[in-house]
Write an enzyme that holds these catalytic residues in place. Structure first.
Site, PDB file in Angstrom:
ATOM      1  N   THR A  15     -25.086 116.220  -9.745  1.00 31.06           N
ATOM      2  CA  THR A  15     -24.232 115.831 -10.660  1.00 31.06           C
ATOM      3  C   THR A  15     -23.226 117.188 -11.434  1.00 31.06           C
ATOM      4  O   THR A  15     -23.371 117.844 -10.743  1.00 31.06           O
ATOM      5  CB  THR A  15     -25.462 116.208 -12.691  1.00 31.06           C
ATOM      6  OG1 THR A  15     -25.718 117.649 -12.060  1.00 31.06           O
ATOM      7  CG2 THR A  15     -26.500 115.379 -11.954  1.00 31.06           C
ATOM      8  N   ASP A  16     -22.725 115.983 -12.482  1.00 31.72           N
ATOM      9  CA  ASP A  16     -21.231 116.556 -12.904  1.00 31.72           C
ATOM     10  C   ASP A  16     -21.863 117.558 -13.877  1.00 31.72           C
ATOM     11  O   ASP A  16     -22.709 117.775 -14.674  1.00 31.72           O
ATOM     12  CB  ASP A  16     -20.324 115.779 -13.077  1.00 31.72           C
ATOM     13  CG  ASP A  16     -21.034 114.501 -14.053  1.00 31.72           C
ATOM     14  OD1 ASP A  16     -21.657 114.804 -14.996  1.00 31.72           O
ATOM     15  OD2 ASP A  16     -20.127 113.025 -14.239  1.00 31.72           O
ATOM     16  N   GLN A  17     -20.694 118.638 -14.691  1.00 27.76           N
ATOM     17  CA  GLN A  17     -20.837 118.870 -15.727  1.00 27.76           C
ATOM     18  C   GLN A  17     -21.688 118.075 -16.451  1.00 27.76           C
ATOM     19  O   GLN A  17     -21.833 119.321 -17.565  1.00 27.76           O
ATOM     20  CB  GLN A  17     -19.735 119.902 -16.046  1.00 27.76           C
ATOM     21  CG  GLN A  17     -19.017 120.520 -15.460  1.00 27.76           C
ATOM     22  CD  GLN A  17     -17.667 121.048 -15.914  1.00 27.76           C
ATOM     23  OE1 GLN A  17     -16.859 120.626 -17.033  1.00 27.76           O
ATOM     24  NE2 GLN A  17     -17.959 122.629 -15.655  1.00 27.76           N
ATOM     25  N   VAL A  20     -24.660 113.985 -15.297  1.00 30.34           N
ATOM     26  CA  VAL A  20     -24.565 113.025 -14.548  1.00 30.34           C
ATOM     27  C   VAL A  20     -24.257 112.325 -13.294  1.00 30.34           C
ATOM     28  O   VAL A  20     -23.361 113.544 -12.751  1.00 30.34           O
ATOM     29  CB  VAL A  20     -23.418 112.458 -15.578  1.00 30.34           C
ATOM     30  CG1 VAL A  20     -22.913 110.243 -14.543  1.00 30.34           C
ATOM     31  CG2 VAL A  20     -23.808 111.046 -17.218  1.00 30.34           C
TER      32      VAL A  20
END
Length: 139
Positions: A15-17, A20
């Site tokens: 995931t990203d920050q 997601v």
């Protein structure tokens, strides 16, 4: 049509920050689905590599519709969209844990000799795979 279903527990590293799933990870998930589909049909990708054959991606596409998030379990559905004895197009759908369609995609592959990257006919060199792929598209 034969459809493989694979469940993926979304890991933090995917995931990203925002929590997601990072877009490139869907391509990895497509590979997981493709590998499981091949195994479901009774074959093993490593066996063609043992014969000096690899199957590179010619084209790959993904369309993003809904976010998949950390901690969810995503479902990847994979099938053979098109097969002509030479090229294989795999289709993919990724669903959220709630069952919402999140991503659609497809990838196109050929088999080539590893030594020279010259394309080969699946129909000629791997007749069992050829028959299984034809059957998987028809069912």
């Amino acid at each position: 049509m034969v459809i493989n279903e694979a469940d993926i527990k979304v890991r933090y590293q995917e995931t990203d920050q925002m929590g997601v799933v990072y877009h490139a990870n869907y391509l990895v998930w497509f590979e997981i689905g493709r590998t499981q589909l091949i195994e479901q049909l009774g074959f093993n990708y490593a066996s063609i590599e043992d014969e000096g054959v690899v199957s590179p991606v010619l084209d790959i596409q993904a369309k993003y519709k809904q976010a998949v998030r950390y901690g969810q379990t995503a479902k990847i559905k994979t099938w053979i969209e098109h097969y002509d004895g030479f090229r294989v197009t795999y289709g993919y759908e990724v669903y959220t844990q709630e069952g919402t369609l999140a991503v659609t995609g497809e990838s196109i592959h050929v088999c080539v000799k590893k030594a020279n990257f010259r394309p080969i006919s699946i129909k000629k060199h791997f007749p069992e795979w050829h028959e299984a792929y034809l059957k998987a598209v028809e069912e």
